[in-house]
Design an enzyme around this catalytic site. Structure first.
Site, PDB file in Angstrom:
ATOM      1  N   SER A  47       5.075  -6.672  -2.096  1.00  0.00           N
ATOM      2  CA  SER A  47       4.773  -6.833  -0.676  1.00  0.00           C
ATOM      3  C   SER A  47       5.135  -8.249  -0.227  1.00  0.00           C
ATOM      4  CB  SER A  47       3.274  -6.578  -0.470  1.00  0.00           C
ATOM      5  OG  SER A  47       2.936  -6.781   0.870  1.00  0.00           O
ATOM      6  N   THR A  72      13.654   4.794  11.089  1.00  0.00           N
ATOM      7  CA  THR A  72      14.522   3.640  11.365  1.00  0.00           C
ATOM      8  C   THR A  72      13.951   2.408  10.681  1.00  0.00           C
ATOM      9  OG1 THR A  72      15.174   4.627  13.440  1.00  0.00           O
ATOM     10  CG2 THR A  72      15.567   2.264  13.211  1.00  0.00           C
ATOM     11  N   HIS A  84       4.347 -10.234   2.261  1.00  0.00           N
ATOM     12  CA  HIS A  84       3.430 -11.247   2.810  1.00  0.00           C
ATOM     13  C   HIS A  84       2.645 -12.008   1.744  1.00  0.00           C
ATOM     14  CE1 HIS A  84      -0.671  -9.246   2.782  1.00  0.00           C
ATOM     15  NE2 HIS A  84       0.084  -8.172   2.613  1.00  0.00           N
ATOM     16  N   CYS A 103      -9.032  -6.720   1.552  1.00  0.00           N
ATOM     17  CA  CYS A 103      -9.313  -5.395   2.125  1.00  0.00           C
ATOM     18  C   CYS A 103     -10.776  -5.005   1.956  1.00  0.00           C
ATOM     19  CB  CYS A 103      -8.464  -4.327   1.460  1.00  0.00           C
ATOM     20  SG  CYS A 103      -6.769  -4.771   1.310  1.00  0.00           S
ATOM     21  N   THR A 159       0.836  -1.204   0.000  1.00  0.00           N
ATOM     22  CA  THR A 159       0.000   0.000   0.000  1.00  0.00           C
ATOM     23  C   THR A 159       0.872   1.255   0.000  1.00  0.00           C
ATOM     24  OG1 THR A 159      -1.795  -1.140   1.140  1.00  0.00           O
ATOM     25  CG2 THR A 159      -1.741   1.270   1.344  1.00  0.00           C
TER      26      THR A 159
HETATM   27  N1  PLP Z   1      -1.972  -4.191  -4.382  1.00  0.00           N
HETATM   28  C1  PLP Z   1      -2.522  -5.404  -4.597  1.00  0.00           C
HETATM   29  C2  PLP Z   1      -2.797  -5.852  -5.981  1.00  0.00           C
HETATM   30  C3  PLP Z   1      -2.825  -6.228  -3.508  1.00  0.00           C
HETATM   31  O1  PLP Z   1      -3.386  -7.425  -3.730  1.00  0.00           O
HETATM   32  C4  PLP Z   1      -2.545  -5.766  -2.206  1.00  0.00           C
HETATM   33  C5  PLP Z   1      -2.910  -6.585  -1.032  1.00  0.00           C
HETATM   34  O2  PLP Z   1      -3.813  -7.381  -1.055  1.00  0.00           O
HETATM   35  C6  PLP Z   1      -1.953  -4.509  -2.050  1.00  0.00           C
HETATM   36  C7  PLP Z   1      -1.686  -3.750  -3.154  1.00  0.00           C
HETATM   37  C8  PLP Z   1      -1.620  -3.971  -0.688  1.00  0.00           C
HETATM   38  O3  PLP Z   1      -0.490  -4.616  -0.158  1.00  0.00           O
HETATM   39  P1  PLP Z   1      -0.249  -4.603   1.430  1.00  0.00           P
HETATM   40  O4  PLP Z   1      -1.185  -5.600   2.014  1.00  0.00           O
HETATM   41  O5  PLP Z   1       1.188  -4.994   1.603  1.00  0.00           O
HETATM   42  O6  PLP Z   1      -0.502  -3.225   1.891  1.00  0.00           O
END
Ligand code: PLP
Length: 383
Positions: A200, A238, A202, A326, A73
């Site tokens: 990202s 940091t 995770h 989300c 994000t």
């Molecule tokens: N962009 C896409 C296509 C995603 O699938 C996600 C998370 O599901 C994100 C951005 C956001 O990543 P983060 O969860 O690391 O904020």
């Protein structure tokens, strides 16, 4: 069989034990601040730079083009808002698509409030933008094209190479949100002419709360966080040393033999797709048949409320989502499916299954059996 069956790898993945082992020393004996000038601090600095090197190898870019962020994000926000404000004397027009993740969509909406103009390109029934429409929407004042690499709900992959070529020919920056793609398919920022790319950890068996933004050298972009001189004075604060080290290890593992790993995931996913289409009447697969991520299969089940179905599956220990993690709790239909010309009813009947390395054929068989039984049961009341 596990106590539960996890088919939501597009939402997040577990932390691999090799990744955790690599992170542990950064939390205990090597806890020094990377900005400190004594050895303990230097150890942390070295660990960060090793990780930066691993990300650069995975993306085929220069080491100093990799910047660490707190998430995908943040990487998306930085790319879009940072480019917009740094280049506003050149223009105030941005092109994106209607199917972007909220991190891109909301960044663009914010910029609209700040006086920027945004064109939202439509997609076809598979979720792919039209290159002709992209070309036609370019104006004199276009400063940025931001199109996701692969969609998080249906898995459709965009023609990134061609988009990059168009952006380069028109001297426009090209950002791609590759949060779902990195670790799952091969990526080469130079081959694709990408100037900025978000990822990202995770999503590929690394820790949560750590991401990265690739910024091509020479790109005119504002700093994101102001303060100390970390991340070459572009993103102060940091560093999350353990997170960065975990991201580095996870990207190294997940990209080392991506083709072999994907053979297994694609085989399982295809078995699942075939079995659903065979055993569950009135089900349809959403997204592109070929241009799709290895792990994602999104289905609409006619006359079935997806929210109800996912809660039934939850009680049986089968974890899936209605779409993006989300927006799962949102009451509105998926903007991605609606943009693909799927009816509102079918969008409310859609479930995303996303597979990972540990899923087995037994799990697929079990889930298909449960799905076909439960969907039959639900339809007794809805038809
Ligand atoms: N962009 C896409 C296509 C995603 O699938 C996600 C998370 O599901 C994100 C951005 C956001 O990543 P983060 O969860 O690391 O904020």
């Amino acid at each position: 069989m596990n106590k539960y069956i996890y088919l939501d790898h597009a939402a997040t993945t577990y932390l691999k034990s090799e990744v955790l082992e690599e992170m542990k020393p950064c939390l205990y004996e090597n806890f020094g601040n990377p900005s400190s000038i004594y050895q303990l601090g230097e150890n942390s600095k070295i660990a960060i730079e090793r990780s930066r090197h691993k990300v650069a190898t995975a993306l085929n870019c220069q080491v100093d083009e990799v910047l660490f962020t707190s998430s995908g994000t943040e990487a998306d926000n930085w790319a879009i808002i940072g480019i917009a404000f740094a280049n506003k004397s050149k223009g105030n027009h941005i092109i994106t698509s209607v199917i972007e993740h909220a991190a891109v969509k909301k960044s663009c909406e914010y910029l609209e409030q700040m006086g920027f103009q945004v064109t939202y390109l439509p997609v076809d029934k598979y979720g792919i933008i039209s290159l002709d429409q992209l070309k036609a929407s370019i104006k004199e004042n276009t400063i940025l094209i931001s199109i996701m690499f692969a969609n998080n709900e249906v898995g459709t992959i965009q023609p990134i190479k061609e988009i990059g070529k168009i952006a380069r020919e028109n001297n426009i920056y090209f950002h791609t949100d590759a949060v779902q793609a990195v670790g799952n398919i091969d990526i080469n920022v130079n081959e694709y002419n990408v100037d900025l790319l978000s990822l990202s950890a995770h999503k590929f068996y690394g820790p949560k709360g750590i991401g990265s933004l690739y910024i091509r050298n020479g790109t005119n972009i504002d700093a994101y966080l102001h303060g100390g001189s970390q991340e070459r004075s572009r993103r102060a604060g940091t560093e999350n040393v353990a997170g960065i080290v975990g991201l580095g290890k996870a990207i190294e593992i997940s990209t080392s033999d991506i083709k072999t790993k994907n053979l297994g995931i694609v085989a399982i996913r295809n078995k699942f797709i075939q079995a659903i289409l065979r055993d569950v009447p009135d089900s349809s697969l959403n997204g592109h048949l070929v241009e799709r991520l290895p792990g994602i299969a999104n289905f609409s089940f006619k006359s079935v409320n997806a929210k109800f179905l996912t809660s039934v599956l939850d009680k049986k220990g089968i974890y899936v989502s209605r779409g993006s993690a989300c927006s799962c709790k949102s009451e509105s239909a998926s903007h991605v499916l609606l943009a693909m010309n799927i009816s509102e009813d079918d969008a409310f009947s859609s479930v995303r299954f996303s597979f990972g390395e540990e899923n087995t054929e037994d799990e697929v068989n079990y889930v298909v059996k449960i799905l076909s039984r439960e969907i039959d049961e639900i339809r007794k009341y809805t038809r």
